[in-house]
Write an enzyme that holds these catalytic residues in place. Structure first.
Site, PDB file in Angstrom:
ATOM      1  N   ARG A  29      52.988  45.364  34.582  1.00  0.00           N
ATOM      2  CA  ARG A  29      51.963  45.669  33.584  1.00  0.00           C
ATOM      3  C   ARG A  29      50.698  44.854  33.841  1.00  0.00           C
ATOM      4  NH1 ARG A  29      53.947  49.454  30.315  1.00  0.00           N
ATOM      5  NH2 ARG A  29      56.239  49.414  30.170  1.00  0.00           N
ATOM      6  N   ASP A  30      49.549  45.526  33.710  1.00  0.00           N
ATOM      7  CA  ASP A  30      48.269  44.845  33.885  1.00  0.00           C
ATOM      8  C   ASP A  30      48.086  43.832  32.761  1.00  0.00           C
ATOM      9  OD1 ASP A  30      45.421  45.722  35.535  1.00  0.00           O
ATOM     10  OD2 ASP A  30      45.250  44.400  33.795  1.00  0.00           O
ATOM     11  N   ILE A  31      47.579  42.662  33.102  1.00  0.00           N
ATOM     12  CA  ILE A  31      47.415  41.577  32.120  1.00  0.00           C
ATOM     13  C   ILE A  31      46.293  41.894  31.122  1.00  0.00           C
ATOM     14  CG2 ILE A  31      45.712  40.162  33.375  1.00  0.00           C
ATOM     15  CD1 ILE A  31      47.499  37.719  32.703  1.00  0.00           C
ATOM     16  N   ASN A  87      40.718  51.239  43.319  1.00  0.00           N
ATOM     17  CA  ASN A  87      39.396  50.653  43.554  1.00  0.00           C
ATOM     18  C   ASN A  87      39.353  50.009  44.939  1.00  0.00           C
ATOM     19  OD1 ASN A  87      38.434  51.306  40.944  1.00  0.00           O
ATOM     20  ND2 ASN A  87      39.440  49.496  40.088  1.00  0.00           N
ATOM     21  N   VAL A  96      41.098  42.140  42.942  1.00  0.00           N
ATOM     22  CA  VAL A  96      42.264  41.550  43.613  1.00  0.00           C
ATOM     23  C   VAL A  96      42.442  42.292  44.934  1.00  0.00           C
ATOM     24  CG1 VAL A  96      44.745  41.101  43.501  1.00  0.00           C
ATOM     25  CG2 VAL A  96      43.362  40.940  41.419  1.00  0.00           C
ATOM     26  N   HIS A 100      46.339  48.105  45.172  1.00  0.00           N
ATOM     27  CA  HIS A 100      47.087  48.446  43.954  1.00  0.00           C
ATOM     28  C   HIS A 100      46.551  49.725  43.350  1.00  0.00           C
ATOM     29  CE1 HIS A 100      43.769  45.679  43.038  1.00  0.00           C
ATOM     30  NE2 HIS A 100      43.610  46.359  41.917  1.00  0.00           N
ATOM     31  N   HIS A 102      46.153  51.716  39.947  1.00  0.00           N
ATOM     32  CA  HIS A 102      46.217  51.585  38.492  1.00  0.00           C
ATOM     33  C   HIS A 102      46.804  52.888  37.951  1.00  0.00           C
ATOM     34  CE1 HIS A 102      43.214  48.190  37.982  1.00  0.00           C
ATOM     35  NE2 HIS A 102      42.868  48.609  39.199  1.00  0.00           N
TER      36      HIS A 102
HETATM   37  P1  AMP Z   1      40.938  45.706  40.457  1.00  0.00           P
HETATM   38  O1  AMP Z   1      39.747  45.277  39.632  1.00  0.00           O
HETATM   39  O2  AMP Z   1      40.997  47.175  40.736  1.00  0.00           O
HETATM   40  O3  AMP Z   1      41.075  44.848  41.702  1.00  0.00           O
HETATM   41  O4  AMP Z   1      42.208  45.440  39.543  1.00  0.00           O
HETATM   42  C1  AMP Z   1      42.816  44.197  39.432  1.00  0.00           C
HETATM   43  C2  AMP Z   1      43.642  44.259  38.196  1.00  0.00           C
HETATM   44  O5  AMP Z   1      44.553  43.174  38.216  1.00  0.00           O
HETATM   45  C3  AMP Z   1      42.833  44.146  36.884  1.00  0.00           C
HETATM   46  O6  AMP Z   1      43.058  45.312  36.088  1.00  0.00           O
HETATM   47  C4  AMP Z   1      43.381  42.882  36.255  1.00  0.00           C
HETATM   48  O7  AMP Z   1      43.458  42.968  34.846  1.00  0.00           O
HETATM   49  C5  AMP Z   1      44.747  42.765  36.895  1.00  0.00           C
HETATM   50  N1  AMP Z   1      45.280  41.414  36.923  1.00  0.00           N
HETATM   51  C6  AMP Z   1      44.618  40.274  37.281  1.00  0.00           C
HETATM   52  N2  AMP Z   1      45.426  39.215  37.155  1.00  0.00           N
HETATM   53  C7  AMP Z   1      46.630  39.687  36.726  1.00  0.00           C
HETATM   54  C8  AMP Z   1      47.870  39.090  36.399  1.00  0.00           C
HETATM   55  N3  AMP Z   1      48.053  37.767  36.487  1.00  0.00           N
HETATM   56  N4  AMP Z   1      48.887  39.896  35.980  1.00  0.00           N
HETATM   57  C9  AMP Z   1      48.710  41.229  35.864  1.00  0.00           C
HETATM   58  N5  AMP Z   1      47.562  41.856  36.162  1.00  0.00           N
HETATM   59  C10 AMP Z   1      46.527  41.101  36.576  1.00  0.00           C
END
Ligand code: AMP
Ligand code: ZN
Length: 114
Positions: A29-31, A87, A96, A100, A102
């Site tokens: 799950r996204d944080i 993305n 990140v 990944h 979404h």
């Molecule tokens: P992006 O901006 O497409 O690189 O997405 C990175 C995603 O990782 C964002 O939606 C963040 O909310 C998510 N994210 C960052 N840190 C964490 C974490 N510790 N646990 C879960 N999701 C995270």
């Protein structure tokens, strides 16, 4: 040792809320959820983003999309509809650098995206 956050989820060095895993994929799950269902689906292997994809990753990327569809079924968002977002690099908002997808659902999603 990898400094990549998502690699640390894969290695269990950092705990996260895992909803699915198999030999090649992990989903959690996204944080900072942007919808009632917001799950990230990643390959276990470190791949920066779609721009780093090579022809031998075709099977892996296809598998990750299948995992998205499976989780959407499990989450009960298939019938209403959902969105899968990937993305790539700065202008798309990648923050990140471990590839990944979404998986977003549980509400109406606007188009075009911001
Ligand atoms: P992006 O901006 O497409 O690189 O997405 C990175 C995603 O990782 C964002 O939606 C963040 O909310 C998510 N994210 C960052 N840190 C964490 C974490 N510790 N646990 C879960 N999701 C995270
Ligand atoms: Zn990584």
């Amino acid at each position: 040792m990898s400094t990549c956050l998502f690699c640390k989820f894969v290695s269990r060095e950092i705990p996260t809320q895992i909803v699915y895993e198999d030999e090649h994929a992990l989903a959690f799950r996204d944080i900072n959820p942007q919808a009632p269902t917001h799950i990230l689906v990643i390959p276990r292997m470190h791949l920066e983003n779609l721009a780093a994809m090579q022809p031998d990753h075709e099977g892996l990327i296809g598998h990750l999309l299948w995992v998205c569809a499976e989780i959407a079924r499990q989450e009960g968002i298939e019938a209403d509809g959902y969105r899968v977002v990937l993305n790539t690099n700065r202008a798309a908002g990648q923050s990140v650098y471990h590839l990944h997808f979404h998986l977003l659902g549980g509400r109406s999603l606007g188009w075009p995206p911001g």
